[in-house]
Design a protein around this motif. Structure first.
Motif, PDB file in Angstrom:
ATOM      1  N   PHE A 212       0.828  -1.210   0.000  1.00  0.00           N
ATOM      2  CA  PHE A 212       0.000   0.000   0.000  1.00  0.00           C
ATOM      3  C   PHE A 212       0.866   1.265   0.000  1.00  0.00           C
ATOM      4  O   PHE A 212       0.525   2.256  -0.637  1.00  0.00           O
ATOM      5  CB  PHE A 212      -0.924   0.015   1.224  1.00  0.00           C
ATOM      6  CG  PHE A 212      -2.161  -0.830   1.075  1.00  0.00           C
ATOM      7  CD1 PHE A 212      -2.311  -1.708   0.023  1.00  0.00           C
ATOM      8  CD2 PHE A 212      -3.185  -0.749   2.012  1.00  0.00           C
ATOM      9  CE1 PHE A 212      -3.462  -2.488  -0.107  1.00  0.00           C
ATOM     10  CE2 PHE A 212      -4.330  -1.505   1.901  1.00  0.00           C
ATOM     11  CZ  PHE A 212      -4.466  -2.389   0.839  1.00  0.00           C
ATOM     12  N   THR A 213       1.973   1.218   0.743  1.00  0.00           N
ATOM     13  CA  THR A 213       2.850   2.392   0.798  1.00  0.00           C
ATOM     14  C   THR A 213       3.437   2.683  -0.581  1.00  0.00           C
ATOM     15  O   THR A 213       3.477   3.839  -1.025  1.00  0.00           O
ATOM     16  CB  THR A 213       3.980   2.176   1.817  1.00  0.00           C
ATOM     17  OG1 THR A 213       3.402   1.937   3.116  1.00  0.00           O
ATOM     18  CG2 THR A 213       4.890   3.393   1.898  1.00  0.00           C
ATOM     19  N   ARG A 214       3.873   1.645  -1.268  1.00  0.00           N
ATOM     20  CA  ARG A 214       4.402   1.824  -2.622  1.00  0.00           C
ATOM     21  C   ARG A 214       3.340   2.391  -3.553  1.00  0.00           C
ATOM     22  O   ARG A 214       3.593   3.330  -4.323  1.00  0.00           O
ATOM     23  CB  ARG A 214       4.919   0.485  -3.157  1.00  0.00           C
ATOM     24  CG  ARG A 214       5.518   0.565  -4.571  1.00  0.00           C
ATOM     25  CD  ARG A 214       6.041  -0.791  -4.999  1.00  0.00           C
ATOM     26  NE  ARG A 214       4.968  -1.776  -5.027  1.00  0.00           N
ATOM     27  CZ  ARG A 214       5.171  -3.106  -5.097  1.00  0.00           C
ATOM     28  NH1 ARG A 214       6.407  -3.585  -5.116  1.00  0.00           N
ATOM     29  NH2 ARG A 214       4.147  -3.932  -5.130  1.00  0.00           N
ATOM     30  N   GLU A 215       2.128   1.837  -3.472  1.00  0.00           N
ATOM     31  CA  GLU A 215       1.029   2.314  -4.312  1.00  0.00           C
ATOM     32  C   GLU A 215       0.673   3.759  -3.981  1.00  0.00           C
ATOM     33  O   GLU A 215       0.423   4.578  -4.878  1.00  0.00           O
ATOM     34  CB  GLU A 215      -0.196   1.419  -4.126  1.00  0.00           C
ATOM     35  CG  GLU A 215      -1.380   1.815  -4.995  1.00  0.00           C
ATOM     36  CD  GLU A 215      -2.611   0.954  -4.741  1.00  0.00           C
ATOM     37  OE1 GLU A 215      -3.706   1.340  -5.221  1.00  0.00           O
ATOM     38  OE2 GLU A 215      -2.503  -0.094  -4.055  1.00  0.00           O
ATOM     39  N   PHE A 216       0.659   4.087  -2.695  1.00  0.00           N
ATOM     40  CA  PHE A 216       0.330   5.447  -2.265  1.00  0.00           C
ATOM     41  C   PHE A 216       1.348   6.454  -2.803  1.00  0.00           C
ATOM     42  O   PHE A 216       0.988   7.531  -3.288  1.00  0.00           O
ATOM     43  CB  PHE A 216       0.273   5.509  -0.737  1.00  0.00           C
ATOM     44  CG  PHE A 216      -0.137   6.849  -0.198  1.00  0.00           C
ATOM     45  CD1 PHE A 216      -1.470   7.150   0.006  1.00  0.00           C
ATOM     46  CD2 PHE A 216       0.810   7.822   0.086  1.00  0.00           C
ATOM     47  CE1 PHE A 216      -1.854   8.401   0.494  1.00  0.00           C
ATOM     48  CE2 PHE A 216       0.447   9.061   0.575  1.00  0.00           C
ATOM     49  CZ  PHE A 216      -0.895   9.357   0.771  1.00  0.00           C
ATOM     50  N   ILE A 217       2.624   6.112  -2.707  1.00  0.00           N
ATOM     51  CA  ILE A 217       3.668   7.009  -3.203  1.00  0.00           C
ATOM     52  C   ILE A 217       3.510   7.224  -4.710  1.00  0.00           C
ATOM     53  O   ILE A 217       3.627   8.355  -5.212  1.00  0.00           O
ATOM     54  CB  ILE A 217       5.064   6.440  -2.876  1.00  0.00           C
ATOM     55  CG1 ILE A 217       5.311   6.504  -1.358  1.00  0.00           C
ATOM     56  CG2 ILE A 217       6.159   7.202  -3.622  1.00  0.00           C
ATOM     57  CD1 ILE A 217       6.544   5.745  -0.904  1.00  0.00           C
ATOM     58  N   ASP A 218       3.219   6.150  -5.435  1.00  0.00           N
ATOM     59  CA  ASP A 218       3.041   6.252  -6.887  1.00  0.00           C
ATOM     60  C   ASP A 218       1.846   7.124  -7.256  1.00  0.00           C
ATOM     61  O   ASP A 218       1.889   7.883  -8.231  1.00  0.00           O
ATOM     62  CB  ASP A 218       2.861   4.860  -7.503  1.00  0.00           C
ATOM     63  CG  ASP A 218       4.133   4.029  -7.463  1.00  0.00           C
ATOM     64  OD1 ASP A 218       5.215   4.626  -7.274  1.00  0.00           O
ATOM     65  OD2 ASP A 218       4.049   2.787  -7.596  1.00  0.00           O
ATOM     66  N   GLU A 219       0.763   7.009  -6.466  1.00  0.00           N
ATOM     67  CA  GLU A 219      -0.500   7.666  -6.822  1.00  0.00           C
ATOM     68  C   GLU A 219      -0.692   9.044  -6.192  1.00  0.00           C
ATOM     69  O   GLU A 219      -1.313   9.926  -6.794  1.00  0.00           O
ATOM     70  CB  GLU A 219      -1.675   6.769  -6.397  1.00  0.00           C
ATOM     71  CG  GLU A 219      -1.802   5.483  -7.191  1.00  0.00           C
ATOM     72  CD  GLU A 219      -2.457   5.677  -8.547  1.00  0.00           C
ATOM     73  OE1 GLU A 219      -3.082   6.744  -8.753  1.00  0.00           O
ATOM     74  OE2 GLU A 219      -2.332   4.784  -9.396  1.00  0.00           O
ATOM     75  N   PHE A 220      -0.188   9.230  -4.970  1.00  0.00           N
ATOM     76  CA  PHE A 220      -0.561  10.429  -4.212  1.00  0.00           C
ATOM     77  C   PHE A 220       0.612  11.232  -3.662  1.00  0.00           C
ATOM     78  O   PHE A 220       0.442  12.008  -2.726  1.00  0.00           O
ATOM     79  CB  PHE A 220      -1.497  10.043  -3.059  1.00  0.00           C
ATOM     80  CG  PHE A 220      -2.783   9.403  -3.506  1.00  0.00           C
ATOM     81  CD1 PHE A 220      -3.793  10.177  -4.064  1.00  0.00           C
ATOM     82  CD2 PHE A 220      -2.966   8.035  -3.399  1.00  0.00           C
ATOM     83  CE1 PHE A 220      -4.977   9.596  -4.494  1.00  0.00           C
ATOM     84  CE2 PHE A 220      -4.152   7.448  -3.826  1.00  0.00           C
ATOM     85  CZ  PHE A 220      -5.159   8.229  -4.372  1.00  0.00           C
ATOM     86  N   CYS A 221       1.791  11.041  -4.237  1.00  0.00           N
ATOM     87  CA  CYS A 221       2.941  11.839  -3.818  1.00  0.00           C
ATOM     88  C   CYS A 221       3.553  12.563  -5.021  1.00  0.00           C
ATOM     89  O   CYS A 221       3.513  12.077  -6.151  1.00  0.00           O
ATOM     90  CB  CYS A 221       4.018  10.957  -3.173  1.00  0.00           C
ATOM     91  SG  CYS A 221       3.582  10.385  -1.506  1.00  0.00           S
ATOM     92  N   PHE A 222       4.123  13.747  -4.747  1.00  0.00           N
ATOM     93  CA  PHE A 222       4.852  14.493  -5.774  1.00  0.00           C
ATOM     94  C   PHE A 222       6.190  13.789  -6.041  1.00  0.00           C
ATOM     95  O   PHE A 222       6.641  12.963  -5.225  1.00  0.00           O
ATOM     96  CB  PHE A 222       5.101  15.927  -5.300  1.00  0.00           C
ATOM     97  CG  PHE A 222       3.849  16.762  -5.201  1.00  0.00           C
ATOM     98  CD1 PHE A 222       3.155  17.142  -6.349  1.00  0.00           C
ATOM     99  CD2 PHE A 222       3.370  17.178  -3.955  1.00  0.00           C
ATOM    100  CE1 PHE A 222       2.006  17.922  -6.261  1.00  0.00           C
ATOM    101  CE2 PHE A 222       2.229  17.956  -3.866  1.00  0.00           C
ATOM    102  CZ  PHE A 222       1.539  18.328  -5.024  1.00  0.00           C
ATOM    103  N   PRO A 223       6.833  14.128  -7.164  1.00  0.00           N
ATOM    104  CA  PRO A 223       8.140  13.514  -7.462  1.00  0.00           C
ATOM    105  C   PRO A 223       9.184  13.697  -6.360  1.00  0.00           C
ATOM    106  O   PRO A 223      10.065  12.847  -6.196  1.00  0.00           O
ATOM    107  CB  PRO A 223       8.565  14.225  -8.752  1.00  0.00           C
ATOM    108  CG  PRO A 223       7.284  14.588  -9.415  1.00  0.00           C
ATOM    109  CD  PRO A 223       6.346  14.946  -8.294  1.00  0.00           C
ATOM    110  N   ASP A 224       9.062  14.802  -5.580  1.00  0.00           N
ATOM    111  CA  ASP A 224      10.041  15.007  -4.498  1.00  0.00           C
ATOM    112  C   ASP A 224       9.714  14.200  -3.247  1.00  0.00           C
ATOM    113  O   ASP A 224      10.437  14.253  -2.245  1.00  0.00           O
ATOM    114  CB  ASP A 224      10.159  16.491  -4.148  1.00  0.00           C
ATOM    115  CG  ASP A 224       8.872  17.059  -3.508  1.00  0.00           C
ATOM    116  OD1 ASP A 224       7.875  16.319  -3.382  1.00  0.00           O
ATOM    117  OD2 ASP A 224       8.886  18.253  -3.142  1.00  0.00           O
ATOM    118  N   GLY A 225       8.606  13.441  -3.267  1.00  0.00           N
ATOM    119  CA  GLY A 225       8.240  12.574  -2.140  1.00  0.00           C
ATOM    120  C   GLY A 225       7.209  13.143  -1.196  1.00  0.00           C
ATOM    121  O   GLY A 225       6.685  12.422  -0.332  1.00  0.00           O
ATOM    122  N   SER A 226       6.869  14.427  -1.308  1.00  0.00           N
ATOM    123  CA  SER A 226       5.862  15.019  -0.421  1.00  0.00           C
ATOM    124  C   SER A 226       4.461  14.582  -0.846  1.00  0.00           C
ATOM    125  O   SER A 226       4.211  14.256  -2.017  1.00  0.00           O
ATOM    126  CB  SER A 226       5.969  16.539  -0.428  1.00  0.00           C
ATOM    127  OG  SER A 226       5.787  17.039  -1.750  1.00  0.00           O
TER     128      SER A 226
END
Length: 243
Positions: A212-226
């Protein structure tokens, strides 16, 4: 009888653990995000994907776990009453258990704990008690019907609620079984092989959290990780959403 109840619990507690695992394996991140309050998580100042995912996952699992375990305890109570008084699982709407004792016909709505419902839900329970009592009183052999909201744990200051009784914890288990110590007797068999089964659950939990964390980063985070909070709120609440 205590031995029979303990055996029943040890034989059936694996069902609870299996249903927990099945529930975990079926989860989808976006389905959970749709049902959670994004404003609350922002207000709690969650700034890492892992922390946010773990919080929404834990909140969801806690609610599901209460439901699954509540159903298990209900079955334990019905089984104990069946052994003690020939109790049966009721076919009446909203009624879980019926049994005869001391000249009374008890109709019981079983809940996990005392703080289970709002005023509308309590009103619905009272309506179910009233309807069930009307049907039962058509049998001339049944003279006195006692409606009980039985709670598997906790206390309530006033048992008599007027048109029903709220009986909790020790008093509830004593009522349905005639065994004053049953409320403590069941704690050991409920823990049967709990360590091994919870270790298996935590292995799967770690996999789901990472996925889920990987999916969340892919879907709901900016390229800088925020975290892109606007995108989360839009996904959760926008009138038109494509995904």
């Amino acid at each position: 009888m205590k031995f029979e109840i303990a055996n029943y619990i040890e034989e059936n507690i694996p069902i609870f653990h299996q249903r927990k695992l099945e529930s975990l394996s079926k989860l989808k991140l976006k389905n959970i995000l749709k049902r959670k309050n994004p404003y609350l998580f922002k207000a709690k100042n969650m700034n890492t994907a892992g922390e946010l995912v773990q919080n929404i996952l834990d909140a969801h699992l806690s609610s599901q776990e209460e439901t699954i375990f509540g159903a298990f305890l209900e079955n334990v109570a019905i089984h104990a009453c069946q052994l003690a008084y020939g109790g049966i699982k009721s076919s009446a709407e909203g009624i879980d258990l019926e049994f005869n004792h001391d000249g009374n016909r008890y109709i019981v709505s079983i809940k996990s704990g005392p703080n289970w419902g709002n005023s509308s839900q309590i009103k619905r329970m009272c309506d179910n008690f009233r309807k069930a009592a009307i049907v039962l009183r058509q049998n001339k052999a049944i003279r006195n019907v006692v409606a009980v909201n039985g709670c598997c744990y906790g206390r309530d200051r006033a048992e008599d609620k007027g048109n029903y009784h709220k009986i909790c914890g020790e008093a509830f288990w004593t009522l349905i079984s005639g065994i004053p110590t049953l409320y403590t007797d069941i704690i050991e068999p409920i823990g049967y092989l709990a360590k091994e089964r919870n270790e298996k659950f935590m292995e799967e939990y770690a996999k789901v959290t990472n996925r889920f964390t990987r999916e969340f980063i892919d879907e709901f985070c900016f390229p800088d990780g925020s975290i892109d909070w606007h995108k989360i709120v839009q996904f959760n609440s926008a009138i038109n959403i494509t995904s």
